[in-house]
Design a protein around this motif. Structure first.
Motif, mmCIF file in Angstrom:
data_model
loop_
_atom_site.group_PDB
_atom_site.id
_atom_site.type_symbol
_atom_site.label_atom_id
_atom_site.label_comp_id
_atom_site.label_asym_id
_atom_site.label_seq_id
_atom_site.Cartn_x
_atom_site.Cartn_y
_atom_site.Cartn_z
ATOM 1 N N ASP A 190 12.407 -55.149 -22.505
ATOM 2 C CA ASP A 190 11.213 -54.549 -21.918
ATOM 3 C C ASP A 190 11.675 -53.393 -21.044
ATOM 4 O O ASP A 190 12.603 -53.552 -20.240
ATOM 5 N N LEU A 191 11.048 -52.236 -21.198
ATOM 6 C CA LEU A 191 11.399 -51.057 -20.412
ATOM 7 C C LEU A 191 10.160 -50.482 -19.763
ATOM 8 O O LEU A 191 9.070 -50.510 -20.344
ATOM 9 N N LYS A 192 10.344 -49.946 -18.568
ATOM 10 C CA LYS A 192 9.244 -49.350 -17.814
ATOM 11 C C LYS A 192 9.688 -47.980 -17.315
ATOM 12 O O LYS A 192 10.804 -47.808 -16.832
ATOM 13 N N CYS A 193 8.783 -47.016 -17.426
ATOM 14 C CA CYS A 193 9.063 -45.655 -16.970
ATOM 15 C C CYS A 193 9.384 -45.658 -15.477
ATOM 16 O O CYS A 193 8.706 -46.315 -14.685
ATOM 17 N N LEU A 194 10.435 -44.945 -15.103
ATOM 18 C CA LEU A 194 10.775 -44.839 -13.687
ATOM 19 C C LEU A 194 9.713 -44.006 -12.964
ATOM 20 O O LEU A 194 9.261 -42.984 -13.490
ATOM 21 N N PRO A 195 9.321 -44.414 -11.781
ATOM 22 C CA PRO A 195 8.245 -43.726 -11.037
ATOM 23 C C PRO A 195 8.733 -42.455 -10.356
ATOM 24 O O PRO A 195 8.974 -42.426 -9.168
ATOM 25 N N ASP A 196 8.856 -41.389 -11.133
ATOM 26 C CA ASP A 196 9.329 -40.107 -10.630
ATOM 27 C C ASP A 196 8.389 -39.040 -11.174
ATOM 28 O O ASP A 196 8.124 -38.984 -12.364
ATOM 29 N N SER A 197 7.907 -38.167 -10.330
ATOM 30 C CA SER A 197 6.921 -37.174 -10.760
ATOM 31 C C SER A 197 7.448 -36.212 -11.823
ATOM 32 O O SER A 197 6.674 -35.547 -12.499
ATOM 33 N N SER A 198 8.782 -36.120 -11.993
ATOM 34 C CA SER A 198 9.330 -35.227 -13.002
ATOM 35 C C SER A 198 9.421 -35.879 -14.382
ATOM 36 O O SER A 198 9.841 -35.248 -15.333
#
Length: 173
Positions: A160-168
């Motif tokens: 399971d993978l989740k997008c890192l919370p970074d605006s870029s």
């Protein structure tokens, strides 16, 4: 000539970058091969660790929800039929799965590249796109929806993978 491999973003390649063919993804240093779904590199201690995955119409057990996904590992050799169903069980000792598992344990981010045969809701119709860094949040051995040719269960390595919370990040758009 060996391409220098790194964990994380590749200098000069921003999330959202589009590549017409898989060879262009390789040349941009986002992934180590022109075919495999899982990319790995040799870490400081000599261990193989995962650094990138390509979502490209993989397995029927894969799920793509944009900012999170469930990714099926790999097996050596031809491990699926033409329709994406698996032919045999997977193992955590296979180098690609072991490398992604070690990245999970070391909390290394994984580059996610979406191919045109991935989920049409999140993939481009005829190109590859670098969608940024994801963290592996869970791993498990699961039973595939596929059955082996002899009708038996197929065990799979799942991530399971989740997008890192970074605006870029491209996956947060």
């Amino acid at each position: 000539m060996e391409i220098e491999r790194v964990i994380g973003h590749i200098e000069g390649v921003a999330p959202g970058a589009v590549f017409h063919r898989r060879i262009d993804v390789l040349r941009a240093k986002l992934h180590r091969t022109n075919q495999a779904g899982i990319s790995w590199l040799i870490d400081k201690d000599g261990s193989k660790v995962g650094d990138a995955i390509v979502l490209h119409g993989g397995y029927e057990d894969d799920e793509d929800h944009g900012t999170w996904l469930r990714y099926t590992g790999a097996s050596p050799g031809k491990d699926k039929s033409g329709d994406g169903t698996l032919l045999r069980s997977q193992s955590w000792t296979y180098e690609d799965n072991a490398a992604l598992k070690l990245s999970y344990e070391r909390k290394y981010p994984i580059r996610v590249i979406r191919g045109f045969e991935g989920d049409p809701e999140y993939s481009l119709p005829d190109d590859y796109r670098y969608d940024g860094l994801y963290e592996i949040t869970a791993i498990r051995t699961a039973v595939s929806k596929s059955l082996a040719p002899d009708g038996s269960e197929i065990k799979i390595c799942q991530f399971d993978l989740k997008c890192l919370p970074d605006s870029s990040q491209g996956c947060n758009e």
